[in-house]
Design a protein around this motif. Structure first.
Motif, PDB file in Angstrom:
ATOM      1  N   SER A 131     -29.144  -1.823  47.154  1.00 38.37           N
ATOM      2  CA  SER A 131     -27.774  -1.358  47.370  1.00 38.37           C
ATOM      3  C   SER A 131     -27.138  -0.933  46.051  1.00 38.37           C
ATOM      4  O   SER A 131     -27.270  -1.610  45.021  1.00 38.37           O
ATOM      5  N   GLY A 132     -26.437   0.201  46.110  1.00 38.89           N
ATOM      6  CA  GLY A 132     -25.738   0.678  44.915  1.00 38.89           C
ATOM      7  C   GLY A 132     -26.584   1.498  43.975  1.00 38.89           C
ATOM      8  O   GLY A 132     -26.107   1.904  42.913  1.00 38.89           O
ATOM      9  N   HIS A 133     -27.849   1.765  44.338  1.00 41.44           N
ATOM     10  CA  HIS A 133     -28.735   2.555  43.488  1.00 41.44           C
ATOM     11  C   HIS A 133     -29.331   3.695  44.296  1.00 41.44           C
ATOM     12  O   HIS A 133     -29.705   3.518  45.473  1.00 41.44           O
ATOM     13  N   PRO A 134     -29.475   4.888  43.699  1.00 42.19           N
ATOM     14  CA  PRO A 134     -30.032   6.019  44.451  1.00 42.19           C
ATOM     15  C   PRO A 134     -31.532   5.882  44.663  1.00 42.19           C
ATOM     16  O   PRO A 134     -32.212   5.114  43.988  1.00 42.19           O
ATOM     17  N   VAL A 135     -32.028   6.652  45.603  1.00 43.72           N
ATOM     18  CA  VAL A 135     -33.466   6.736  45.856  1.00 43.72           C
ATOM     19  C   VAL A 135     -34.020   7.892  45.035  1.00 43.72           C
ATOM     20  O   VAL A 135     -33.452   8.992  45.019  1.00 43.72           O
ATOM     21  N   ILE A 136     -35.132   7.632  44.346  1.00 39.23           N
ATOM     22  CA  ILE A 136     -35.728   8.630  43.452  1.00 39.23           C
ATOM     23  C   ILE A 136     -37.013   9.172  44.071  1.00 39.23           C
ATOM     24  O   ILE A 136     -37.869   8.413  44.534  1.00 39.23           O
ATOM     25  N   VAL A 137     -37.127  10.488  44.067  1.00 38.51           N
ATOM     26  CA  VAL A 137     -38.366  11.145  44.468  1.00 38.51           C
ATOM     27  C   VAL A 137     -38.775  12.043  43.310  1.00 38.51           C
ATOM     28  O   VAL A 137     -38.126  13.061  43.040  1.00 38.51           O
ATOM     29  N   ALA A 138     -39.829  11.640  42.594  1.00 42.44           N
ATOM     30  CA  ALA A 138     -40.295  12.389  41.429  1.00 42.44           C
ATOM     31  C   ALA A 138     -41.776  12.662  41.568  1.00 42.44           C
ATOM     32  O   ALA A 138     -42.583  11.732  41.724  1.00 42.44           O
ATOM     33  N   SER A 139     -42.140  13.935  41.548  1.00 42.68           N
ATOM     34  CA  SER A 139     -43.564  14.296  41.632  1.00 42.68           C
ATOM     35  C   SER A 139     -44.297  13.739  40.411  1.00 42.68           C
ATOM     36  O   SER A 139     -43.875  13.939  39.267  1.00 42.68           O
ATOM     37  N   GLY A 140     -45.384  13.036  40.685  1.00 47.44           N
ATOM     38  CA  GLY A 140     -46.165  12.454  39.593  1.00 47.44           C
ATOM     39  C   GLY A 140     -45.799  11.021  39.286  1.00 47.44           C
ATOM     40  O   GLY A 140     -46.441  10.391  38.424  1.00 47.44           O
ATOM     41  N   GLY A 141     -44.796  10.462  39.959  1.00 55.11           N
ATOM     42  CA  GLY A 141     -44.441   9.059  39.747  1.00 55.11           C
ATOM     43  C   GLY A 141     -43.688   8.798  38.448  1.00 55.11           C
ATOM     44  O   GLY A 141     -43.190   9.716  37.789  1.00 55.11           O
ATOM     45  N   VAL A 142     -43.632   7.517  38.087  1.00 54.44           N
ATOM     46  CA  VAL A 142     -42.793   7.109  36.947  1.00 54.44           C
ATOM     47  C   VAL A 142     -43.346   7.570  35.603  1.00 54.44           C
ATOM     48  O   VAL A 142     -42.634   7.535  34.590  1.00 54.44           O
TER      49      VAL A 142
ATOM     50  N   THR B 152     -26.640   9.278  45.630  1.00 52.77           N
ATOM     51  CA  THR B 152     -27.482   8.505  46.547  1.00 52.77           C
ATOM     52  C   THR B 152     -28.951   8.914  46.485  1.00 52.77           C
ATOM     53  O   THR B 152     -29.823   8.139  46.886  1.00 52.77           O
ATOM     54  N   ASP B 153     -29.229  10.126  45.994  1.00 54.91           N
ATOM     55  CA  ASP B 153     -30.612  10.599  45.899  1.00 54.91           C
ATOM     56  C   ASP B 153     -30.758  11.435  44.634  1.00 54.91           C
ATOM     57  O   ASP B 153     -29.840  12.177  44.241  1.00 54.91           O
ATOM     58  N   MET B 154     -31.976  11.341  44.026  1.00 53.21           N
ATOM     59  CA  MET B 154     -32.319  12.174  42.876  1.00 53.21           C
ATOM     60  C   MET B 154     -33.750  12.643  43.061  1.00 53.21           C
ATOM     61  O   MET B 154     -34.660  11.831  43.284  1.00 53.21           O
ATOM     62  N   THR B 155     -33.948  13.942  42.976  1.00 55.41           N
ATOM     63  CA  THR B 155     -35.282  14.487  43.195  1.00 55.41           C
ATOM     64  C   THR B 155     -35.634  15.465  42.081  1.00 55.41           C
ATOM     65  O   THR B 155     -34.756  16.079  41.454  1.00 55.41           O
ATOM     66  N   ALA B 156     -36.947  15.611  41.857  1.00 54.58           N
ATOM     67  CA  ALA B 156     -37.449  16.589  40.888  1.00 54.58           C
ATOM     68  C   ALA B 156     -38.940  16.752  41.104  1.00 54.58           C
ATOM     69  O   ALA B 156     -39.677  15.771  41.253  1.00 54.58           O
ATOM     70  N   THR B 157     -39.378  18.000  41.135  1.00 53.79           N
ATOM     71  CA  THR B 157     -40.811  18.259  41.203  1.00 53.79           C
ATOM     72  C   THR B 157     -41.369  18.554  39.816  1.00 53.79           C
ATOM     73  O   THR B 157     -42.560  18.367  39.568  1.00 53.79           O
ATOM     74  N   THR B 158     -40.506  19.058  38.941  1.00 51.49           N
ATOM     75  CA  THR B 158     -40.861  19.279  37.539  1.00 51.49           C
ATOM     76  C   THR B 158     -39.684  18.809  36.687  1.00 51.49           C
ATOM     77  O   THR B 158     -38.656  18.360  37.209  1.00 51.49           O
ATOM     78  N   ALA B 159     -39.827  18.976  35.395  1.00 57.33           N
ATOM     79  CA  ALA B 159     -38.739  18.584  34.498  1.00 57.33           C
ATOM     80  C   ALA B 159     -37.593  19.588  34.516  1.00 57.33           C
ATOM     81  O   ALA B 159     -36.547  19.338  33.895  1.00 57.33           O
ATOM     82  N   ASN B 160     -37.743  20.698  35.253  1.00 53.60           N
ATOM     83  CA  ASN B 160     -36.733  21.760  35.207  1.00 53.60           C
ATOM     84  C   ASN B 160     -35.946  21.935  36.501  1.00 53.60           C
ATOM     85  O   ASN B 160     -35.141  22.871  36.600  1.00 53.60           O
ATOM     86  N   ASP B 161     -36.178  21.064  37.485  1.00 54.31           N
ATOM     87  CA  ASP B 161     -35.452  21.257  38.742  1.00 54.31           C
ATOM     88  C   ASP B 161     -34.874  19.950  39.282  1.00 54.31           C
ATOM     89  O   ASP B 161     -35.030  19.630  40.464  1.00 54.31           O
TER      90      ASP B 161
END
Length: 288
Positions: A191-202, A226-235
């Protein structure tokens, strides 16, 4: 011809016409009486040595006093240092209280209980490696320092890791910090933290970019993400909860400047009337 014999009044013969033995013999007796013996020479030499020593003492009295003063001072200092060291390593300065400060997510009392093994140890002998071994068991601890507060308190100052969000895994959702360190795992997102979706993991560039962006956000905007996503370092893209508004961030360059621009844009046009903010080019913000 022989000299005539002359009788003296004492009945002794005269020599060279000098009656009564008055002549060279008498002079020899006077010289023996007035002469200086070996004892007199030794006595004079001893007196001279005593006088010389007295003069040396008189002229060196200040030097001797100075040496005495330095000697006494050094002895006192040595005794003070030895006494201080002896007292510091004695039970007089043993730990009887461990205080943990700087925690917010961690329970300080739990950490203090885990460090109870240091109780009774003299403060200078606290085993830092043993303290480290205990704190490693708390993932939220990023760094710490030890502070001795004589006579009996050991203070442990903790800097906690800052969670940036949860990453979905086979075990559920793992809360991580910007370095990708797992802090906790729960069946549902924390609770209180966004969900992260990052290609390639941490370990990916995409995840590092997300971490940089999240840390640059003001606290009031960070609380809305609430959400943060990135497939590369530029998007990198953020989602604001409640309205579902997207924030197109782009790469992590100039993140501090982009955060200021985003705050001004959200003030001018609140998220409930905007579907997206594009701050990838912060000098030309696009709102839809």
């Amino acid at each position: 011809p022989t000299r005539p014999r002359v009788d003296t009044p004492a009945g002794r013969p005269a020599v060279d016409g000098r009656p009564g033995g008055i002549g060279p013999a008498a002079d020899d007796d006077d010289s023996a009486a007035d002469g200086i013996g070996v004892r007199d020479v030794w006595a004079a030499a001893r007196a001279r040595r005593r006088a010389l020593r007295a003069e040396v003492r008189r002229f060196t009295v200040r030097q001797r006093r100075r040496r005495l003063l330095w000697g006494v001072s050094l002895a006192a200092l040595l005794l003070l240092v030895l006494g201080t060291i002896g007292a510091a390593y004695s039970p007089l300065f043993a730990v009887d209280k461990v205080s943990v400060v700087g925690t917010s997510s961690l329970d300080a009392a739990t950490v203090e209980t885990a460090l109870a093994g240091q109780l009774g140890t003299p403060l200078p002998l606290v085993d830092s490696s043993a303290v480290k071994a205990v704190l490693v068991a708390f993932p939220l601890v990023e760094s710490y320092t030890l502070e001795a507060r004589p006579p009996h308190e050991l203070v442990v100052r903790i800097v906690e890791r800052t969670p940036i969000g949860s990453i979905r895994s086979a075990a559920g959702y793992t809360l991580v910090d910007a370095a990708g360190v797992a802090l906790s795992t729960t069946p549902d997102p924390a609770s209180g933290h966004p969900v992260i979706v990052a290609s390639g993991g941490v370990g990916s560039e995409a995840f590092r970019a997300i971490g940089t962006v999240f840390r640059s956000l003001p606290a009031d905007i960070r609380a809305q993400v609430t959400d943060m996503t990135a497939t590369t370092a530029n998007d990198v893209t953020l989602t604001l909860g409640g309205t579902g508004t997207e924030v197109v961030w782009g790469n992590a360059d100039d993140s501090a400047y982009k955060a200021v621009v985003l705050a001004k844009a959200m003030t001018a046009r609140p998220p409930d009337g905007v579907s997206s903010y594009d701050v990838s080019s912060p000098n030309a913000v696009v709102m839809r």
